[in-house]
Design a protein around this motif. Sequence first.
Motif, PDB file in Angstrom:
ATOM      1  N   PRO A   6       0.845  -1.198   0.000  1.00  0.00           N
ATOM      2  CA  PRO A   6       0.000   0.000   0.000  1.00  0.00           C
ATOM      3  C   PRO A   6       0.885   1.255   0.000  1.00  0.00           C
ATOM      4  N   PRO A   7       0.324   2.398  -0.382  1.00  0.00           N
ATOM      5  CA  PRO A   7       1.133   3.630  -0.440  1.00  0.00           C
ATOM      6  C   PRO A   7       1.699   4.050   0.912  1.00  0.00           C
ATOM      7  N   ILE A   8       1.058   3.617   1.979  1.00  0.00           N
ATOM      8  CA  ILE A   8       1.594   3.884   3.322  1.00  0.00           C
ATOM      9  C   ILE A   8       1.635   2.549   4.064  1.00  0.00           C
ATOM     10  N   THR A   9       2.816   2.119   4.474  1.00  0.00           N
ATOM     11  CA  THR A   9       2.893   0.896   5.278  1.00  0.00           C
ATOM     12  C   THR A   9       3.038   1.286   6.753  1.00  0.00           C
ATOM     13  N   VAL A  10       2.470   0.456   7.601  1.00  0.00           N
ATOM     14  CA  VAL A  10       2.410   0.743   9.035  1.00  0.00           C
ATOM     15  C   VAL A  10       3.037  -0.413   9.801  1.00  0.00           C
ATOM     16  N   THR A  11       3.915  -0.098  10.727  1.00  0.00           N
ATOM     17  CA  THR A  11       4.431  -1.097  11.658  1.00  0.00           C
ATOM     18  C   THR A  11       4.162  -0.612  13.078  1.00  0.00           C
ATOM     19  N   ILE A  12       3.498  -1.441  13.856  1.00  0.00           N
ATOM     20  CA  ILE A  12       3.277  -1.111  15.265  1.00  0.00           C
ATOM     21  C   ILE A  12       4.583  -1.408  16.007  1.00  0.00           C
ATOM     22  N   LEU A  13       5.236  -0.382  16.516  1.00  0.00           N
ATOM     23  CA  LEU A  13       6.465  -0.610  17.284  1.00  0.00           C
ATOM     24  C   LEU A  13       6.121  -0.909  18.741  1.00  0.00           C
ATOM     25  N   GLY A  14       5.206  -0.141  19.290  1.00  0.00           N
ATOM     26  CA  GLY A  14       4.792  -0.349  20.678  1.00  0.00           C
ATOM     27  C   GLY A  14       3.282  -0.258  20.792  1.00  0.00           C
ATOM     28  N   SER A  15       2.666  -1.308  21.336  1.00  0.00           N
ATOM     29  CA  SER A  15       1.208  -1.331  21.471  1.00  0.00           C
ATOM     30  C   SER A  15       0.781  -1.120  22.918  1.00  0.00           C
ATOM     31  N   GLY A  16       1.734  -0.718  23.766  1.00  0.00           N
ATOM     32  CA  GLY A  16       1.456  -0.633  25.186  1.00  0.00           C
ATOM     33  C   GLY A  16       1.292   0.788  25.695  1.00  0.00           C
ATOM     34  N   THR A  17       1.579   0.952  26.974  1.00  0.00           N
ATOM     35  CA  THR A  17       1.254   2.173  27.711  1.00  0.00           C
ATOM     36  C   THR A  17       2.449   2.551  28.584  1.00  0.00           C
ATOM     37  N   CYS A  18       2.175   3.227  29.693  1.00  0.00           N
ATOM     38  CA  CYS A  18       3.243   3.562  30.643  1.00  0.00           C
ATOM     39  C   CYS A  18       3.658   2.347  31.469  1.00  0.00           C
ATOM     40  N   VAL A  19       2.847   1.282  31.455  1.00  0.00           N
ATOM     41  CA  VAL A  19       3.131   0.115  32.291  1.00  0.00           C
ATOM     42  C   VAL A  19       4.237  -0.722  31.646  1.00  0.00           C
ATOM     43  N   PRO A  20       5.365  -0.919  32.363  1.00  0.00           N
ATOM     44  CA  PRO A  20       6.446  -1.720  31.773  1.00  0.00           C
ATOM     45  C   PRO A  20       5.951  -3.116  31.401  1.00  0.00           C
ATOM     46  N   SER A  21       6.298  -3.556  30.200  1.00  0.00           N
ATOM     47  CA  SER A  21       5.799  -4.835  29.702  1.00  0.00           C
ATOM     48  C   SER A  21       6.777  -5.380  28.681  1.00  0.00           C
ATOM     49  N   ILE A  22       7.095  -6.673  28.785  1.00  0.00           N
ATOM     50  CA  ILE A  22       7.963  -7.306  27.785  1.00  0.00           C
ATOM     51  C   ILE A  22       7.223  -7.380  26.452  1.00  0.00           C
ATOM     52  N   ALA A  23       5.935  -7.709  26.513  1.00  0.00           N
ATOM     53  CA  ALA A  23       5.170  -7.940  25.285  1.00  0.00           C
ATOM     54  C   ALA A  23       4.790  -6.631  24.591  1.00  0.00           C
ATOM     55  N   ARG A  24       4.462  -5.625  25.388  1.00  0.00           N
ATOM     56  CA  ARG A  24       3.971  -4.372  24.805  1.00  0.00           C
ATOM     57  C   ARG A  24       4.867  -3.220  25.211  1.00  0.00           C
ATOM     58  N   SER A  25       5.690  -2.775  24.251  1.00  0.00           N
ATOM     59  CA  SER A  25       6.504  -1.586  24.441  1.00  0.00           C
ATOM     60  C   SER A  25       5.588  -0.360  24.493  1.00  0.00           C
ATOM     61  N   SER A  26       6.069   0.743  25.068  1.00  0.00           N
ATOM     62  CA  SER A  26       5.255   1.967  25.115  1.00  0.00           C
ATOM     63  C   SER A  26       4.948   2.430  23.701  1.00  0.00           C
ATOM     64  N   CYS A  27       4.032   3.372  23.637  1.00  0.00           N
ATOM     65  CA  CYS A  27       3.390   3.691  22.363  1.00  0.00           C
ATOM     66  C   CYS A  27       4.345   4.201  21.273  1.00  0.00           C
ATOM     67  N   SER A  28       4.288   3.597  20.104  1.00  0.00           N
ATOM     68  CA  SER A  28       5.006   4.105  18.938  1.00  0.00           C
ATOM     69  C   SER A  28       4.547   3.367  17.679  1.00  0.00           C
ATOM     70  N   VAL A  29       4.447   4.122  16.587  1.00  0.00           N
ATOM     71  CA  VAL A  29       4.044   3.558  15.298  1.00  0.00           C
ATOM     72  C   VAL A  29       5.004   4.089  14.229  1.00  0.00           C
ATOM     73  N   LEU A  30       5.435   3.200  13.360  1.00  0.00           N
ATOM     74  CA  LEU A  30       6.276   3.588  12.218  1.00  0.00           C
ATOM     75  C   LEU A  30       5.431   3.557  10.949  1.00  0.00           C
ATOM     76  N   MET A  31       5.491   4.632  10.178  1.00  0.00           N
ATOM     77  CA  MET A  31       4.847   4.619   8.861  1.00  0.00           C
ATOM     78  C   MET A  31       5.910   4.902   7.812  1.00  0.00           C
ATOM     79  N   GLU A  32       5.754   4.261   6.667  1.00  0.00           N
ATOM     80  CA  GLU A  32       6.677   4.486   5.547  1.00  0.00           C
ATOM     81  C   GLU A  32       5.860   4.850   4.325  1.00  0.00           C
ATOM     82  N   THR A  33       6.220   5.966   3.711  1.00  0.00           N
ATOM     83  CA  THR A  33       5.507   6.401   2.512  1.00  0.00           C
ATOM     84  C   THR A  33       6.431   7.219   1.621  1.00  0.00           C
TER      85      THR A  33
END
Length: 259
Positions: A6-33
């Motif tokens: 697609p013209p814009i690709t999305v990668t979820i870098l962090g799906s979490g919050t302020c709570v420390p978590s191995i599975a969910r890093s704090s919030c961040s999204v990468l887009m490439e266009t």
Amino acid sequence: MTDALPPITVTILGSGTCVPSIARSSCSVLMETGGEKLLFDAGAGTLRRMLECGVSIFDISFIFFSHFHPDHTAELVPFLFATKYSECSPRKKPLTLIAGKGFSAFYQGLKQAYGAWIELDTDILSIVEMNTLAPDRLDFDRFSVSTRPAAHNPESISYRIASPSGYSVVYSGDTDYTENLISLAADAQILICECSHADEEKVQGHLSPSLAGGIAASAGVQKLVLTHFYPRCDGFDIEKECRKAYNGELVLAEDLMRL
Ligand SMILES: [Zn+2]
Ligand SMILES: [Zn+2]
């Protein structure tokens, strides 16, 4: 034959919050266009998640901040400090930081704490403050950015990135229910929407699955991606709650998920 990207690709870098978590890093999204790499928020763990995707800090040309809470901004300091470390390949392309009103003062405050260690040359770094009281828009060569105020902090905004062909991805940042997000996300291909707490545990300033679903349904988005999950979300059927209001394509974000 493989499908074209697609013209814009999305990668979820962090799906979490302020709570420390191995599975969910704090919030961040990468887009490439259009050959540009855009980072949306940079909470704790973002730089490591970028490396896991093969992306270096020097590849990023824009960082968009939804607001100033640490789970969305904490790795700006390590990002800038590492950019100055001369044994790394030095940054050649400009870096633009985009956020709501007050960001320049926020950055000044960081510089008061860290001094020149995080100060980049003005020919490399530029800062753009978007309107936090009304819709705003910026046009770049390869994409455009539209914003609307979000219902969270005074500086909070949501972003819509559009390719020249009109393909659009919306990133809510942290927000409570607001008509602004519905209008910003109208007919978008993807809405990446915060979903902090289950319906039964909704708190002010954040969305729940059915509210996020209602926004996506009203906006008529093609795909809803829920993210920013507090750990207690694991005890609830988030998809089922969202389905009360939305029957389109639905994704529950996980770290390093690519869309
Ligand atoms: Zn947050
Ligand atoms: Zn927040």
